[in-house]
Enzyme design. Sequence first.
Site, PDB file in Angstrom:
ATOM      1  N   ASP A 169      -2.502 -39.788-105.157  1.00 40.65           N
ATOM      2  CA  ASP A 169      -2.557 -41.196-104.732  1.00 40.65           C
ATOM      3  C   ASP A 169      -2.374 -42.090-105.961  1.00 40.65           C
ATOM      4  O   ASP A 169      -2.425 -41.615-107.107  1.00 40.65           O
ATOM      5  CB  ASP A 169      -3.933 -41.439-104.080  1.00 40.65           C
ATOM      6  CG  ASP A 169      -4.034 -42.797-103.381  1.00 40.65           C
ATOM      7  OD1 ASP A 169      -2.990 -43.406-103.075  1.00 40.65           O
ATOM      8  OD2 ASP A 169      -5.180 -43.242-103.143  1.00 40.65           O
ATOM      9  N   GLU A 176       1.948 -45.130-108.342  1.00 41.89           N
ATOM     10  CA  GLU A 176       3.127 -46.039-108.470  1.00 41.89           C
ATOM     11  C   GLU A 176       3.468 -46.344-109.923  1.00 41.89           C
ATOM     12  O   GLU A 176       4.658 -46.576-110.191  1.00 41.89           O
ATOM     13  CB  GLU A 176       2.858 -47.317-107.683  1.00 41.89           C
ATOM     14  CG  GLU A 176       2.840 -47.110-106.176  1.00 41.89           C
ATOM     15  CD  GLU A 176       1.621 -46.320-105.678  1.00 41.89           C
ATOM     16  OE1 GLU A 176       0.554 -46.446-106.308  1.00 41.89           O
ATOM     17  OE2 GLU A 176       1.756 -45.561-104.709  1.00 41.89           O
ATOM     18  N   ASP A 192      -0.713 -47.456 -96.978  1.00 45.43           N
ATOM     19  CA  ASP A 192      -1.792 -48.124 -96.242  1.00 45.43           C
ATOM     20  C   ASP A 192      -1.253 -49.022 -95.133  1.00 45.43           C
ATOM     21  O   ASP A 192      -1.065 -50.222 -95.321  1.00 45.43           O
ATOM     22  CB  ASP A 192      -2.644 -48.941 -97.206  1.00 45.43           C
ATOM     23  CG  ASP A 192      -3.319 -48.055 -98.245  1.00 45.43           C
ATOM     24  OD1 ASP A 192      -3.401 -46.831 -98.023  1.00 45.43           O
ATOM     25  OD2 ASP A 192      -3.764 -48.585 -99.277  1.00 45.43           O
TER      26      ASP A 192
HETATM   27  O1  MIG Z   1      -7.439 -48.196-103.579  1.00 46.30           O
HETATM   28  O2  MIG Z   1      -8.562 -43.204-102.145  1.00 46.30           O
HETATM   29  O3  MIG Z   1      -3.404 -45.131 -99.847  1.00 46.30           O
HETATM   30  O4  MIG Z   1      -4.974 -43.388 -98.355  1.00 46.30           O
HETATM   31  O5  MIG Z   1      -7.770 -43.542 -98.702  1.00 46.30           O
HETATM   32  C1  MIG Z   1      -7.283 -47.397-102.448  1.00 46.30           C
HETATM   33  C2  MIG Z   1      -8.794 -44.287-101.317  1.00 46.30           C
HETATM   34  C3  MIG Z   1      -7.043 -45.980-102.848  1.00 46.30           C
HETATM   35  C4  MIG Z   1      -5.252 -45.631-101.252  1.00 46.30           C
HETATM   36  C5  MIG Z   1      -4.619 -44.634-100.336  1.00 46.30           C
HETATM   37  C6  MIG Z   1      -5.564 -44.320 -99.211  1.00 46.30           C
HETATM   38  C7  MIG Z   1      -6.861 -43.783 -99.765  1.00 46.30           C
HETATM   39  C8  MIG Z   1      -7.479 -44.803-100.722  1.00 46.30           C
HETATM   40  N1  MIG Z   1      -6.529 -45.122-101.783  1.00 46.30           N
END
Ligand code: MIG
Length: 771
Positions: free
Chosen positions: A388, A391, A459
């Site tokens: 996650d 980017e 999201d």
């Molecule tokens: O700032 O890990 O897209 O699926 O549950 C949010 C917490 C960070 C973004 C991801 C989401 C995940 C969440 N993350």
Amino acid sequence: MQVQTLSEVTHINETPPQLVFTTAEAEARVSVYSAAVIRIQITRQPQEPDHSFAVIQSPSTDKLQYHDDGATMELSTSALKLIIHKAPLRFSFYTAGGKPLNEDDRRYGVNWQGERVINYKKLYADEKFIGLGEKTGPLNRRGKHYVNWNSDVPNHTPESDPLYETFPFYIGLHDGLTYGLFFDNTHKSYFDFGASTDEQMSWFGADGGDLNYYFFGAQSVAQIIQDYTWLTGRMEMPPLWSLGYQQCRWSYMSAQEVLEVAENFRKYQIPADVLYCDIDYMEDFKIFTWNKQTFPEPKAMIDRLKAMNFNLVTIVDPGIKVEKGYPQYDEGVDKGYFATYPDGEKYIGEVWPGRCHFPNFFNEEVCNWWGASFNALTEPGVTGFWNDMNEPAVWNQNMPWLVKFGDKYMPEVRNVYGMEMARATYEGTRKTLGNQRPFVLTRAAYSGTQRYSAVWTGDNTANDEHLLLGQRLVNSLGVTGMAMVGVDIGGFSGNPTPELMVRWNSLGVYTPMFRNHAQEGTIYREPWQWGEDNMAIIKKDIELRYRLLPYIYSGYYQSAQTGLPLSRTLAINYTQDEQVYEEVYQNEFEFGDSMLVAPVISTANTADVYLPEGQWYRFNTGEQYAGGQNYTVAAPLTDLPVFVKAGAIIPMQGVVQSTKDAGDGILELHIWNGDKENSFVYYEDDGQTYDYQQGSYYKRTIHFNPAGRQIDLSAVEGSYLSKYASLKLVMHGYDELTSSKFNDQPIVFNFVDNEPQDELVITNDKMKFVY
Ligand code: MIG
């Protein structure tokens, strides 16, 4: 600002495998990768060693076929003709038969505006555009403008751009012709399909780097996708468990909660395979740690999950907390593994753990170190790795452009950071897991990521617009080689109504990756949270997913072989049919070779669907429809409009509670009456190791010949033993069939819709049915 336009050729040189055209300001190199794939690279820089994150092929070494006509030069292959105009230097692509496919704008062609480089192209009157992967907006992207700049975009809308991923590959359609164009440039990039040019031009470009693109000239969208994935790679067979139902949440807060969720699935007998730990399993969000209070014994927890046939996926973010004594921090600092400012000071950005450093995934040593760190997760038994925030996201999104990853500045490599993290994760966990297939899921990506990882679309929001948008994103990602794709079923932020949850779950059955996920603070989303009646529908749909797994897994085999996605926008196989681009129908897709799915919002109980040419059946009712027409059909929450093509061959199985269940050993072969011959490649392997690459698979072609009233199963290829011992034929769309022959012996059949005949023992030899 200095603006330059590519000017006339002063010098031509053949340096195999390239033809090199020199102008006052630049050098253009043309090379042929295959008959239908030609590369053009135009650079103002002195030639640097060729490097691509995406491309895994090299130019063909066959002698280039060209002739010089004075003002132009013509390069040809068996599939394409490239006319090179010399003064000024412009490129025009034609089919081998001489029809124009794609031409540089004669005035502006390739143009530099400071460091920015743009290629202006002719826009054809009827030209449509599809592709670009994870992009919002309509299926046909004509008249739209897009930017690639991987970004963390919670609460994005159906118009937001950019999102998380960069796939600078599109397919153009005009005059009944097709072409593809992959702009392999990792800088911030732009695609403009005739927005704001009064229908004069389409263009693409980037803030820096070379004008470096691959042109695809195959005359079908499916073949262009095959060629693009030949160039940039295809997915491996995914672990079978990852194709089951996946339940996620931000976050299940303790081992006890994770286990309770698992127990509930088994208690309610709702099939499921995968549970997730989101960020709260860690100690202070430190990657590769477990929270000692809430997850005191990860191995014990995972062992219990395994005993219940669950696999566990854990999240990892790239940000490494700045904290002395945390091994990843100490080692990374010692060895210089983190991104820096130009003077060498380590960059600090804030994310979940607080102040963080960011690994430089552009260095192999860093990747190896990152990969080896997964021991902390694989040792207790984690088999899936969710990447996650890559980017990369930092709070407020403003990672300075000054930041360096090794010798590369952030703007140059931002769009490929997530892919390199996913690659390091994949390569590392492949080593630590031995012969087991890891499952990697990433949010940020670039072309080629399909070689390492699945993606999800980030999201989204719990509303009907996002249900439809999500499907367009999945369909579009499929065009750009990402076959294993999911969306947060139910919507990440906000709370779905029960109707939306039920409807979206029914669409999840036909989503390559079927994962339910929700943001912290939202209501719980597990199937039993919606009342008994809704749970019953959700359960039935998840059961259907499991019933379809033999078809789905064979579909993934096709993706691994050809790059064709499982979820296919109708633009892939019905390219020239104007209806498929209409706003009401643009979300429809084929699921595998034989099914067509029409997504429907949760507040409607009828749907306007378009069925392309051919004969169709409603999957659940057997009702027949003539194609090439639109219909208003019933669409209750219990029955998403799904259709099968006449002649469809769909292998199914009985309901199982997980992909590890042995099941009843019966393979159901469903065939829908039709007047065209059809065949289907059935594929099976152990679903979890790489033995299939050594020949341990089970593959046979199923052939339906309606004229001869015959169904053939070819002899089995491969050394794997099928888990199915017997076969049931289920014939749809026939009146009662009672007598027939199996391998030339008369047998008594009684097989009409959903009433299969007695089981037949499956052998590895040819099998033949005559009815
Ligand atoms: O700032 O890990 O897209 O699926 O549950 C949010 C917490 C960070 C973004 C991801 C989401 C995940 C969440 N993350």
